[in-house]
Design a protein around this motif. Structure first.
Motif, PDB file in Angstrom:
ATOM      1  N   SER A   3      63.624   7.441  36.741  1.00  0.00           N
ATOM      2  CA  SER A   3      62.975   7.025  35.498  1.00  0.00           C
ATOM      3  C   SER A   3      61.732   6.185  35.782  1.00  0.00           C
ATOM      4  O   SER A   3      60.750   6.258  35.045  1.00  0.00           O
ATOM      5  CB  SER A   3      63.944   6.265  34.597  1.00  0.00           C
ATOM      6  N   VAL A   6      59.041   8.684  36.620  1.00  0.00           N
ATOM      7  CA  VAL A   6      58.581   9.352  35.401  1.00  0.00           C
ATOM      8  C   VAL A   6      57.648   8.432  34.623  1.00  0.00           C
ATOM      9  O   VAL A   6      56.592   8.859  34.146  1.00  0.00           O
ATOM     10  CB  VAL A   6      59.778   9.800  34.528  1.00  0.00           C
ATOM     11  N   ARG A   7      58.019   7.150  34.503  1.00  0.00           N
ATOM     12  CA  ARG A   7      57.158   6.199  33.800  1.00  0.00           C
ATOM     13  C   ARG A   7      55.822   6.034  34.506  1.00  0.00           C
ATOM     14  O   ARG A   7      54.770   5.981  33.857  1.00  0.00           O
ATOM     15  CB  ARG A   7      57.848   4.849  33.665  1.00  0.00           C
ATOM     16  N   VAL A   9      54.292   8.233  36.453  1.00  0.00           N
ATOM     17  CA  VAL A   9      53.509   9.467  36.272  1.00  0.00           C
ATOM     18  C   VAL A   9      52.939   9.511  34.865  1.00  0.00           C
ATOM     19  O   VAL A   9      51.764   9.848  34.663  1.00  0.00           O
ATOM     20  CB  VAL A   9      54.374  10.718  36.573  1.00  0.00           C
ATOM     21  N   ARG A  10      53.749   9.164  33.885  1.00  0.00           N
ATOM     22  CA  ARG A  10      53.288   9.176  32.491  1.00  0.00           C
ATOM     23  C   ARG A  10      52.155   8.173  32.283  1.00  0.00           C
ATOM     24  O   ARG A  10      51.144   8.475  31.656  1.00  0.00           O
ATOM     25  CB  ARG A  10      54.445   8.853  31.551  1.00  0.00           C
ATOM     26  N   ARG A  11      52.298   6.972  32.840  1.00  0.00           N
ATOM     27  CA  ARG A  11      51.267   5.940  32.713  1.00  0.00           C
ATOM     28  C   ARG A  11      49.972   6.395  33.398  1.00  0.00           C
ATOM     29  O   ARG A  11      48.889   6.214  32.848  1.00  0.00           O
ATOM     30  CB  ARG A  11      51.774   4.633  33.317  1.00  0.00           C
ATOM     31  N   THR A  12      50.103   7.032  34.539  1.00  0.00           N
ATOM     32  CA  THR A  12      48.923   7.545  35.235  1.00  0.00           C
ATOM     33  C   THR A  12      48.249   8.643  34.434  1.00  0.00           C
ATOM     34  O   THR A  12      47.021   8.660  34.287  1.00  0.00           O
ATOM     35  CB  THR A  12      49.314   8.071  36.637  1.00  0.00           C
ATOM     36  N   ALA A  13      49.037   9.559  33.878  1.00  0.00           N
ATOM     37  CA  ALA A  13      48.477  10.641  33.069  1.00  0.00           C
ATOM     38  C   ALA A  13      47.771  10.092  31.832  1.00  0.00           C
ATOM     39  O   ALA A  13      46.688  10.569  31.462  1.00  0.00           O
ATOM     40  CB  ALA A  13      49.579  11.616  32.668  1.00  0.00           C
ATOM     41  N   GLU A  14      48.354   9.097  31.188  1.00  0.00           N
ATOM     42  CA  GLU A  14      47.722   8.488  30.016  1.00  0.00           C
ATOM     43  C   GLU A  14      46.413   7.814  30.401  1.00  0.00           C
ATOM     44  O   GLU A  14      45.425   7.884  29.665  1.00  0.00           O
ATOM     45  CB  GLU A  14      48.665   7.483  29.359  1.00  0.00           C
ATOM     46  N   ARG A  17      43.842  10.525  30.998  1.00  0.00           N
ATOM     47  CA  ARG A  17      43.423  11.088  29.703  1.00  0.00           C
ATOM     48  C   ARG A  17      42.445  10.145  29.011  1.00  0.00           C
ATOM     49  O   ARG A  17      41.418  10.569  28.493  1.00  0.00           O
ATOM     50  CB  ARG A  17      44.637  11.324  28.805  1.00  0.00           C
TER      51      ARG A  17
END
Length: 70
Positions: A3, A6-7, A9-14, A17
């Motif tokens: 988890s 995942v957090r 990766v999500r923070r990096t993707a945001e 973006r």
């Protein structure tokens, strides 16, 4: 552990973006609409296409407003 990955990766993707939207100017419309609604809620909101046309015309009229290569 998973988890947290995942957090991350999500923070990096945001972040990527956000950076790309700022770099390309895509977020300018969102900021304009937010500003317009805050200062004149009854004003008609132009479409994204109308906004881009206004922005291009403004840049053509005054090149100091922003860099345009083409």
């Amino acid at each position: 552990m998973r988890s947290a990955l995942v957090r991350a990766v999500r923070r990096t993707a945001e972040g990527v973006r956000w950076y790309v939207r700022e770099l390309t100017g895509e977020s300018a419309y969102d900021r304009y609409v937010e500003h317009l609604r805050a200062h004149d809620p009854d004003a008609p909101v132009p479409s994204r296409r109308e906004f881009e046309r206004m922005r291009t015309d403004r840049q053509d009229a005054d090149p100091r407003q922003g860099f345009r290569c083409c």
